[in-house]
Design an enzyme around this catalytic site. Sequence first.
Site, PDB file in Angstrom:
ATOM      1  N   HIS A 139      55.951  52.949  47.263  1.00 17.17           N
ATOM      2  CA  HIS A 139      57.252  52.477  46.823  1.00 17.17           C
ATOM      3  C   HIS A 139      57.279  53.213  45.397  1.00 17.17           C
ATOM      4  O   HIS A 139      58.303  53.052  44.526  1.00 17.17           O
ATOM      5  CB  HIS A 139      57.081  51.052  46.631  1.00 17.17           C
ATOM      6  CG  HIS A 139      58.520  50.617  46.239  1.00 17.17           C
ATOM      7  ND1 HIS A 139      58.849  49.866  45.001  1.00 17.17           N
ATOM      8  CD2 HIS A 139      59.565  50.451  46.727  1.00 17.17           C
ATOM      9  CE1 HIS A 139      59.750  49.273  44.882  1.00 17.17           C
ATOM     10  NE2 HIS A 139      60.437  49.856  45.990  1.00 17.17           N
ATOM     11  N   ARG A 153      66.427  39.327  38.097  1.00 13.61           N
ATOM     12  CA  ARG A 153      67.684  39.628  38.837  1.00 13.61           C
ATOM     13  C   ARG A 153      67.818  38.488  39.854  1.00 13.61           C
ATOM     14  O   ARG A 153      68.862  37.732  40.168  1.00 13.61           O
ATOM     15  CB  ARG A 153      67.863  40.745  39.083  1.00 13.61           C
ATOM     16  CG  ARG A 153      69.558  40.879  39.850  1.00 13.61           C
ATOM     17  CD  ARG A 153      69.548  42.445  40.702  1.00 13.61           C
ATOM     18  NE  ARG A 153      69.020  42.222  41.857  1.00 13.61           N
ATOM     19  CZ  ARG A 153      68.220  43.122  42.628  1.00 13.61           C
ATOM     20  NH1 ARG A 153      68.069  44.317  41.875  1.00 13.61           N
ATOM     21  NH2 ARG A 153      67.668  42.837  43.722  1.00 13.61           N
TER      22      ARG A 153
END
Length: 687
Positions: free
Chosen positions: A435, A568
Site C-alpha cells: 500500500h 475522517r
Amino acid sequence: MSVRYPLLNRELGILGFNERVLAQAADPQVPLLERLRFICITSSNLDEFFEVRMAGLQEQIRDNPGALTPDGMSLQHAYDLVVERAQRLVHRQYTMLHETVLPALEQEGIYFHASDSWNDEQLEWARRYFLDELLPVLTPIGLDPAHPFPRVLNKSLNFVVELEGRDAFGRQAVMGIVQAPRALPRVVRMPHALSGFEHGFVLLSSFMQRFVGELFPQLVVKSCNQFRITRNSELFVDEDEITNLRVALQGELPARHLGNAVRLEVSADTPLHIVRRLLEESELGDKDCYRVAGSVNLVRLMQIPDLVDRPDLKFTPFTASTPAVIANAPTMFDAIDAGDILLHHPYESFQPVLELLQQAARDPSVVAIKQTIYRTGTDSPLMDALMEAARNGKEVTVVVELLARFDEETNINWASQLEAVGAHVVYGVVGHKCHAKMMLIVRRVVQAGKASLRRYVHLGTGNYHPRTARLYTDFGLMTADQKICEDVHHVFQQLTGIGGELTLHELWQSPFTLHPRIIESIRAEIDNAQAGKRARIVAKMNALLEPSVIAALYEASQAGVKVDLIVRGVCALKPGVPGLSENITVRSIVGRFLEHHRIYYFHAGGAEDVYLSSADWMDRNLFRRVEVAFPIRERKLKRRVIAEGLSVCLGDNQSAWQMHSDGHYRRRRTGKTIRNAQLGLLAKFCS
C-alpha cells in the site's frame, strides 16, 4: 476476547461516517447537484460496506456464533445494532432524496418523469425507445421447474414480474425475472420538446414498469417491481497454495459476482409474498431486506450532475496551482536538486508527479525507474509513461498490488501491458498488500567532470491516480535526500527480492518498524508530560482501530498529554472519558474533497517530529501491509504540513464534526468567524 480499554464498534463507526456524508446532502450551503451527488456517494459507500463488512460479520456469526467483537459485544447483538442503524440511514437517505433534493431540482428545471405521469406524446416516445433500444437486449426468464430462479449478479438491477395466464406451451405463468444488462443506461434523457423541462429524464425502471408486458406476450402483468441483491465480494485466494497470484486471481474474479447474498433491496410497494420468495431464494432473513421508496440503485444517479450543464448548481471549478520552483525550473530534476518539494493535492496540481515520470521516461540519463501501484485507474498517463520508459530501454520495475480491492481486474490488465513492453512486474509480498506510495528514479549525472548515479524519490500519502488527485486531499514529497532515497531503495529491494530485514534510517516501514516507532513516539510524549514538559500529539488519518495504539493514546491522556485526532472515518477510541481520555479530542472533516492524508505529529520536546504516511492506524496497515511513513525535516515544509494539514482542520467550524464519548458526532459550527479548512486552502492555492 477481553477488552482492557473501551473500544467503539467498527461497523457502527463506518455507518456513522456515512451519516456525516449524507448530512452534506441536507446542507443548504452545498450546491444542489452536489447534494444529489452526496446521496449517491452514500449509496456507493453502503454497497461496499455490505459487500465487505456485513458479509464478514454474517460469516463470523455462521462460523463462530459465540465469539465477541473487538469492542466486547456478541456478534449477533452487534449485527442487530448495525442492521437497525443501516435501515434508519437508508430511510433517511430516500426521504431526503424525495422530500428535499428532487423537489428542489424540479424547481431548477431538472425533472424525473415517472411512467404514471406521461402524456400521450411522452408515452409514444417512451414506447418507441423501449421497443428500439431496450427490448432487443432484455431476456425474460419465466420461473417454472425447467427455469429455476436465476442466480442474479451482484448489485445488478433486476425486475420480478408477477404474471397471470398460460403461455404458448400451455404452462401456467406465475412469475418472471428480467435482469437489466449493465450496458443499458439507467437514466435516459427525454427530448426537451416533450419534457417541458430544461432537463427531463426517465429512469430505466420507469420504462420497465410500463412496458414489461412486451416481454411476456399475451400474459397479464399483475405487478412489476425492481430488486437488487448485494453479495459477499471478498476474493478467496489461498496465498499459501498458489503458484501464480495473477492466474489465481483471474480465476477467482468471476466468482465475485455470485458470492453469498448479504442484502436484498426491493421497491417499497413490492407485494409481501414476492419479498418472501426473493428472501427465500437468496437465503436471507427479514432483517436483510431493505424496502426503499424509489430506485434500488441510487449510485447510477451520480451521472446526473455530469449530464446537466448548470455550473450554478455545482461546486465552483478550480485550477490547481503549480509551485514556482517547478514552474521556473528547466526540468523536474533541476527543481528537486534545488531542494525538497512538497505538493498538497488537490490544491496543488498532480501534474508535476506525472511530468517527473514522463521526463524520466525520455531522459537518456535516466537508467532505472521503480514504482509502486495500488490504484491508478483504467486510463492512466502515469502507466503510459512507465511503458514508454520500458520501450526506451530503461530498467523499469513496477510493484503492482493485484489485491487492491475492486481494482484487481484493472491492475491485472496493467501488469500484462507492462510485461508486454519489457518492464519487470512483481506483485509484492504474498500475505502483505503493498500500500506504500513510492517512486524511485536513478539518473546518471556529471558533476565536476565526474559521472555518478543520483537517486530521486517521490513519496505520497495517496495513490498515483490523476483523477482522485483532484478529489482527495493528499501530500506528496519529492526529494533527492540521500538517506531517504537509500531507504526507498531498500524497501524496493525487499519487495522485489528475497532476503532479511534491511535497516532503514529515515523511513518507518510496516510490518517491521512502523508500529513500534508510533508506540515509542507516544511513550516519549508520556515521559515528557510526566517530567513536567510540554507534550502534544496530533494525528490525522482515515481510520483509527488498532487496540495497542489506542491503549497507548489512553495512557498518554492519563499522563496529561494533549492529543488531538482528526479521523475522517471510523474511530474505535472513546474521547473525553473522565480518568481515561479527557485530554483526547476526535473530529472528522467531511467536505467537498475526501480527506485522505495521514499525518503524525509529535511535539518531541520542541523538535516537532512530523511524518507523512499511506498508513492508517489499523491492524491491517501496521501488520499486514507494506507501508511507509516518511519524515518532513525541512523547516518550511514542516510548518506547511502542520498549518495546512493539521491546524486548519483543528480550527474548522463548518465541515468539522466533533466526536463525543458515546461515539456520536455533532457538527462543530461555533464562533463568529467562519473557518472552513478546504475552502480556505482553495482560496490560498487555486484560481
